[in-house]
Design an enzyme around this catalytic site. Structure first.
Site, PDB file in Angstrom:
ATOM      1  N   CYS A   1     -54.180  -0.385  18.975  1.00  0.00           N
ATOM      2  CA  CYS A   1     -54.050   0.046  20.511  1.00  0.00           C
ATOM      3  C   CYS A   1     -54.476   0.031  21.407  1.00  0.00           C
ATOM      4  O   CYS A   1     -55.486  -0.715  21.519  1.00  0.00           O
ATOM      5  CB  CYS A   1     -54.612   1.531  19.505  1.00  0.00           C
ATOM      6  SG  CYS A   1     -53.791   1.976  18.141  1.00  0.00           S
TER       7      CYS A   1
ATOM      8  N   CYS B   1     -55.728   7.393  17.179  1.00  0.00           N
ATOM      9  CA  CYS B   1     -55.452   7.167  15.801  1.00  0.00           C
ATOM     10  C   CYS B   1     -56.751   7.478  15.270  1.00  0.00           C
ATOM     11  O   CYS B   1     -57.790   7.180  16.027  1.00  0.00           O
ATOM     12  CB  CYS B   1     -54.591   5.642  15.022  1.00  0.00           C
ATOM     13  SG  CYS B   1     -55.378   4.561  15.631  1.00  0.00           S
TER      14      CYS B   1
ATOM     15  N   GLU C   1     -56.560   2.229  23.009  1.00  0.00           N
ATOM     16  CA  GLU C   1     -57.836   2.727  23.083  1.00  0.00           C
ATOM     17  C   GLU C   1     -58.651   1.113  22.672  1.00  0.00           C
ATOM     18  O   GLU C   1     -59.546   1.271  23.236  1.00  0.00           O
ATOM     19  CB  GLU C   1     -58.282   4.011  22.410  1.00  0.00           C
ATOM     20  CG  GLU C   1     -57.839   5.471  22.542  1.00  0.00           C
ATOM     21  CD  GLU C   1     -55.871   4.933  21.525  1.00  0.00           C
ATOM     22  OE1 GLU C   1     -55.582   4.238  20.957  1.00  0.00           O
ATOM     23  OE2 GLU C   1     -55.543   6.246  21.406  1.00  0.00           O
TER      24      GLU C   1
HETATM   25  N1  THU Z   1     -50.707   3.431  19.468  1.00  0.00           N
HETATM   26  C1  THU Z   1     -52.129   3.251  20.050  1.00  0.00           C
HETATM   27  O1  THU Z   1     -51.563   3.047  21.001  1.00  0.00           O
HETATM   28  N2  THU Z   1     -53.021   4.395  20.076  1.00  0.00           N
HETATM   29  C2  THU Z   1     -52.595   5.497  19.475  1.00  0.00           C
HETATM   30  O2  THU Z   1     -54.334   6.380  19.757  1.00  0.00           O
HETATM   31  C3  THU Z   1     -51.740   5.573  18.232  1.00  0.00           C
HETATM   32  C4  THU Z   1     -50.588   4.261  18.580  1.00  0.00           C
HETATM   33  C5  THU Z   1     -49.853   2.637  19.353  1.00  0.00           C
HETATM   34  C6  THU Z   1     -50.495   1.411  18.532  1.00  0.00           C
HETATM   35  C7  THU Z   1     -48.456   0.928  18.139  1.00  0.00           C
HETATM   36  O3  THU Z   1     -48.624  -0.108  19.322  1.00  0.00           O
HETATM   37  C8  THU Z   1     -47.765   2.450  18.471  1.00  0.00           C
HETATM   38  O4  THU Z   1     -48.649   3.348  19.664  1.00  0.00           O
HETATM   39  C9  THU Z   1     -47.000   3.004  17.461  1.00  0.00           C
HETATM   40  O5  THU Z   1     -47.670   3.511  16.210  1.00  0.00           O
END
Ligand code: THU
Length: 135
Positions: A57, A90, A59
């Site tokens: 992600c 998440c 973050e």
């Molecule tokens: N994702 C993030 O980068 N940060 C979050 O807090 C929520 C989800 C990304 C992970 C993945 O590449 C895409 O969003 C779909 O889940």
């Protein structure tokens, strides 16, 4: 000493960071901008692989980038996506932010209209596990 950024300025950095990722499979772009106490900003964006669970992600890319650059204390993180609504971190990222940035971290969510919603990390991950249990 440098002037600290406003929430709006940090949010804008998160919006800009969105385009730096590689969300090859979901096409869901997320950007993060982490402000360290040093005044430096570390950007992150989500990166996906064909084995989906190896995705990282926005973050976490920002936090890990900051850590390897020697940062240990943080003020705020801004998170932006292309979703209509605010995109909250998440569960996995909440734990990582708690362990590496601390429960007082300010979490600034940015929606598509560039509106902001601000929390403290401790509000997003109450009753949490932490390194305190391992002492
Ligand atoms: N994702 C993030 O980068 N940060 C979050 O807090 C929520 C989800 C990304 C992970 C993945 O590449 C895409 O969003 C779909 O889940």
């Amino acid at each position: 000493m440098e002037r600290m950024l406003t929430s709006e300025e940090l949010a804008q950095k998160a919006v800009e960071a969105k385009s730096k990722g590689l969300p090859t499979y979901s096409n869901f772009h997320v950007g993060a901008a982490l402000l360290a106490e040093s005044g430096k900003i570390y950007l992150g964006a989500n990166i996906e692989t064909s084995s989906y669970s190896l995705t990282i992600c926005a973050e976490r890319t920002a936090v890990f980038q900051a850590i390897i650059n020697g940062e240990r204390k943080f003020k705020s993180i801004a998170i932006a996506s292309d979703a209509e609504d605010f995109c909250p971190p998440c569960g996995a990222c909440r734990q990582v932010l708690l362990d590496l940035c601390g429960k007082e971290l300010e979490v600034i969510l940015v929606n598509k209209k560039n509106e902001l919603k601000t929390f403290l990390l401790k509000e997003l991950i109450p009753h949490s596990f932490s390194g305190e249990f391992l002492k």
